[in-house]
Design an enzyme around this catalytic site. Structure first.
Site, PDB file in Angstrom:
ATOM      1  CE1 TYR A 123      -4.192  -1.948   0.667  1.00  0.00           C
ATOM      2  CE2 TYR A 123      -2.479  -3.503   1.247  1.00  0.00           C
ATOM      3  CZ  TYR A 123      -3.779  -3.245   0.905  1.00  0.00           C
ATOM      4  OH  TYR A 123      -4.676  -4.279   0.794  1.00  0.00           O
ATOM      5  CE  LYS A 169       2.840 -17.715  -1.855  1.00  0.00           C
ATOM      6  NZ  LYS A 169       2.153 -18.999  -1.713  1.00  0.00           N
ATOM      7  CG  ASP A 201      -0.424 -20.359   0.165  1.00  0.00           C
ATOM      8  OD1 ASP A 201       0.276 -19.928   1.094  1.00  0.00           O
ATOM      9  OD2 ASP A 201       0.023 -21.099  -0.719  1.00  0.00           O
ATOM     10  CG  ASP A 225      -7.255  -5.246   2.794  1.00  0.00           C
ATOM     11  OD1 ASP A 225      -8.342  -5.268   3.392  1.00  0.00           O
ATOM     12  OD2 ASP A 225      -7.056  -4.591   1.766  1.00  0.00           O
ATOM     13  CG  ASP A 229     -12.622  -7.682   4.345  1.00  0.00           C
ATOM     14  OD1 ASP A 229     -12.359  -7.075   5.407  1.00  0.00           O
ATOM     15  OD2 ASP A 229     -13.119  -7.129   3.354  1.00  0.00           O
TER      16      ASP A 229
END
Ligand code: ATP
Length: 331
Positions: A123, A169, A201, A225, A229
């Site tokens: 971001y 990751k 993942d 993020d 959610d």
């Protein structure tokens, strides 16, 4: 004890006024000051983030924020006031506790806290054209990783949580995520708390298939993020998901949901996420007892079968609040 409220736009004012009623029911010494931000503020004052709002935020340890609506037409000069506040006050950790509050709500029996890096990662907003495509810069700094992990350790201690999982990751992003993973083990070692790590993942799958193995998840911006959610949806939806953007000087508490223009003004917003965010704020201000009451009353209200529309019920905001305040009054 002072705190700011920033109701904002859409359902923001509806859920924040409900949360303020809940706060007032348990905490008589809280002095609440209101400030403006968002589209409504722009229409009234010509600015999305009035200077007075910034001044108030510089002056209080905590604020409860509702939600804001982005400009209705494209405005190239628009900068999200929320992003500005995050930057100005260096709110570096986004913390989202996600817990299924009742077995009839949501899909998975979750009880996790996601601690998400809030200032860098994907971001940075820095993108540049190259031949045939676009490159996005993704920044991971040692300092950001350190303070994030320290915050997660502190939170685990305060809440008596048993395990922290670093979500990354690093099998692909060897240097950047590798740095995060390295810092994670350095900063959690010898802290008396179990520490492990997981690929993002695998963590996304584990939230669904083995949620009982997860406790505190500490992760970088984009992963946090998405995972938060996902977790919120699994535990009952946005109407139940509180959060805080935490810095060293200011903590900005907010329901995870947005301003929900589709239901604004209809009186049907679920105020639970805002009330649980208010409870987190009270705890942060050292009013743990009041916070626990606010949370317990939500669980009890739900266990009595009272539900807003988003949770399959037939109660509007006001009718739900009436039931909630009745329950709160018995605690
Ligand atoms: P924004 O652009 O401000 O983010 P949005 O509608 O894109 O708004 P949300 O506000 O997060 O995103 O809403 C997503 C969906 O969830 C909408 O259909 C909305 O009505 C619903 N929703 C969000 N919060 C609540 C709530 N507190 N109670 C009931 N429904 C909600």
């Amino acid at each position: 004890m002072r705190a700011a409220i920033i109701p904002g736009d859409g359902i923001g004012p509806e859920v924040i006024s409900a949360a303020v009623r809940a706060l007032e029911a348990v905490s008589s010494d809280l002095e609440i000051e209101e400030a403006e931000m968002g589209l409504g503020a722009f229409q009234r004052t010509g600015t999305y983030l009035p200077e007075r709002t910034l001044e108030l935020l510089r002056d209080v340890p905590a604020a409860l924020f509702g939600a804001i609506t982005s400009p209705l037409t494209y405005d190239p000069t628009y900068r999200s006031p929320l992003l500005r506040i995050r930057k100005e006050f260096d709110l570096y950790a986004n913390i989202r506790p996600v817990r299924r509050l009742n077995e009839d709500i949501g899909l998975v029996d979750l009880d996790v806290v996601i601690v998400r890096e809030n200032t860098e990662g994907m971001y940075t907003g820095v993108e540049r054209d190259v031949e045939g495509g676009v490159v996005t810069e993704r920044l991971v700094t040692e300092r950001a990783c350190e303070r994030l992990v320290d915050r997660a350790v502190q939170l685990s201690r305060e809440q008596g949580r048993r395990k922290i999982t670093c979500v990354h990751k690093s099998n692909v992003l060897r240097r950047s995520d590798g740095l995060f993973r390295k810092v994670f083990y350095e900063r959690t070692e010898g802290k008396g708390i179990e520490a492990n790590d997981m690929l993002v993942d695998a963590a996304a799958a584990a939230l669904v298939s083995k949620p009982q193995e997860l406790d505190v998840l500490v992760t970088l911006n984009l992963y946090g993020d998405i995972l938060s959610d996902e977790a919120a949806a699994l535990a009952g939806g946005l109407g139940f998901a509180p959060s805080v953007n935490m810095g060293d000087e200011l903590a900005l508490f907010e329901p995870t949901h947005g301003s929900a223009p589709d239901i604004a003004g209809k009186g049907i917003a679920n105020p639970t996420a805002a009330i649980l965010s208010a409870a987190m704020m009270l705890r942060h201000l050292g009013r743990g007892e009041g916070a626990a009451k606010l949370e317990k009353a939500i669980e009890r209200t739900l266990s009595l079968g009272h539900r807003t529309y988003d949770a399959g019920g037939r109660l509007g905001t006001e009718a739900f609040m009436k039931k909630y305040l009745e329950v709160l009054g018995t605690l």
